[in-house]
Design an enzyme around this catalytic site. Sequence first.
Site, short mmCIF file in Angstrom:
data_model
loop_
_atom_site.label_atom_id
_atom_site.label_comp_id
_atom_site.label_asym_id
_atom_site.label_seq_id
_atom_site.Cartn_x
_atom_site.Cartn_y
_atom_site.Cartn_z
N ASP A 176 19.12 -22.64 4.80
CA ASP A 176 18.88 -23.62 5.86
C ASP A 176 20.20 -23.88 6.60
O ASP A 176 21.26 -24.02 6.00
CB ASP A 176 18.34 -24.93 5.27
CG ASP A 176 17.75 -25.84 6.31
OD1 ASP A 176 16.52 -26.05 6.30
OD2 ASP A 176 18.51 -26.35 7.17
N HIS A 197 6.86 -23.12 5.99
CA HIS A 197 8.05 -22.75 5.21
C HIS A 197 8.19 -23.66 4.01
O HIS A 197 7.78 -24.83 4.05
CB HIS A 197 9.32 -22.80 6.07
CG HIS A 197 9.52 -24.08 6.79
ND1 HIS A 197 8.84 -24.40 7.95
CD2 HIS A 197 10.31 -25.16 6.54
CE1 HIS A 197 9.21 -25.60 8.37
NE2 HIS A 197 10.09 -26.09 7.51
N LEU A 198 8.79 -23.12 2.96
CA LEU A 198 9.11 -23.87 1.76
C LEU A 198 10.62 -24.11 1.73
O LEU A 198 11.40 -23.19 1.97
CB LEU A 198 8.72 -23.09 0.49
CG LEU A 198 7.24 -22.97 0.11
CD1 LEU A 198 6.45 -22.20 1.15
CD2 LEU A 198 7.12 -22.31 -1.26
N HIS A 199 11.00 -25.34 1.43
CA HIS A 199 12.40 -25.64 1.17
C HIS A 199 12.65 -25.54 -0.33
O HIS A 199 11.92 -26.15 -1.11
CB HIS A 199 12.75 -27.08 1.59
CG HIS A 199 12.59 -27.38 3.04
ND1 HIS A 199 13.67 -27.51 3.89
CD2 HIS A 199 11.49 -27.60 3.80
CE1 HIS A 199 13.24 -27.81 5.11
NE2 HIS A 199 11.92 -27.87 5.09
N ASN A 258 7.18 -29.64 4.11
CA ASN A 258 6.88 -30.67 5.10
C ASN A 258 5.74 -30.17 5.98
O ASN A 258 5.75 -29.01 6.44
CB ASN A 258 8.12 -30.96 5.96
CG ASN A 258 9.26 -31.53 5.14
OD1 ASN A 258 9.04 -32.28 4.19
ND2 ASN A 258 10.49 -31.17 5.47
P1 AMP Z 1 11.21 -28.82 8.57
O1 AMP Z 1 11.88 -30.08 9.07
O2 AMP Z 1 10.53 -28.97 7.24
O3 AMP Z 1 10.29 -28.21 9.62
O4 AMP Z 1 12.37 -27.79 8.29
C1 AMP Z 1 12.92 -26.99 9.28
C2 AMP Z 1 14.27 -26.60 8.79
O5 AMP Z 1 14.71 -25.49 9.52
C3 AMP Z 1 15.34 -27.68 8.93
O6 AMP Z 1 15.82 -28.04 7.63
C4 AMP Z 1 16.41 -27.01 9.78
O7 AMP Z 1 17.71 -27.34 9.36
C5 AMP Z 1 16.11 -25.54 9.57
N1 AMP Z 1 16.53 -24.64 10.63
C6 AMP Z 1 16.41 -24.82 11.96
N2 AMP Z 1 16.89 -23.74 12.62
C7 AMP Z 1 17.35 -22.88 11.68
C8 AMP Z 1 17.97 -21.60 11.73
N3 AMP Z 1 18.22 -20.96 12.90
N4 AMP Z 1 18.31 -21.00 10.56
C9 AMP Z 1 18.08 -21.64 9.40
N5 AMP Z 1 17.49 -22.84 9.28
C10 AMP Z 1 17.13 -23.46 10.41
#
Ligand code: AMP
Length: 114
Positions: free
Chosen positions: A31, A100-102, A87
């Site tokens: 991330d 996506h999975l965190h 989320n």
């Molecule tokens: P969410 O808020 O669950 O939709 O998570 C989206 C995540 O994507 C966030 O934690 C961002 O920091 C991450 N994110 C956004 N752009 C990028 C990128 N180019 N590369 C890696 N992570 C990203």
Amino acid sequence: MSNDCLFCKIVAGTIPARTLFEDGSCVAFPDVHPQAPVHVLVVPKQHLVSLAETDREHTDLLGRLLAAAAEVARMQGLEKGYRVVINTGHDGGQTVGHLHLHVLGGRHMGWPPG
Ligand code: AMP
Ligand code: ZN
């Protein structure tokens, strides 16, 4: 693939990311704004907006994503445990409209901290 989707562009390689894991179903990369010492995103190659758009026909893919998250956690040395978060939608705090999975770890993720 959705043309205006950030994660589809990462899957396609048109936006760079450091791939940590990849199989036929998904890719995993760090991330860009990590919330923990280890913060990896596991992203299906197929464009699905969120978990809310899945149903029983996605059971196999969802299982593969969870298995990939466990593989990423092992590769990252998270033997003390970790948190997996999905989320979903506006109220779930989802900001990127591609499922996506965190995978979060490297510190105690529960409450109280420490
Ligand atoms: P969410 O808020 O669950 O939709 O998570 C989206 C995540 O994507 C966030 O934690 C961002 O920091 C991450 N994110 C956004 N752009 C990028 C990128 N180019 N590369 C890696 N992570 C990203
Ligand atoms: Zn997408």
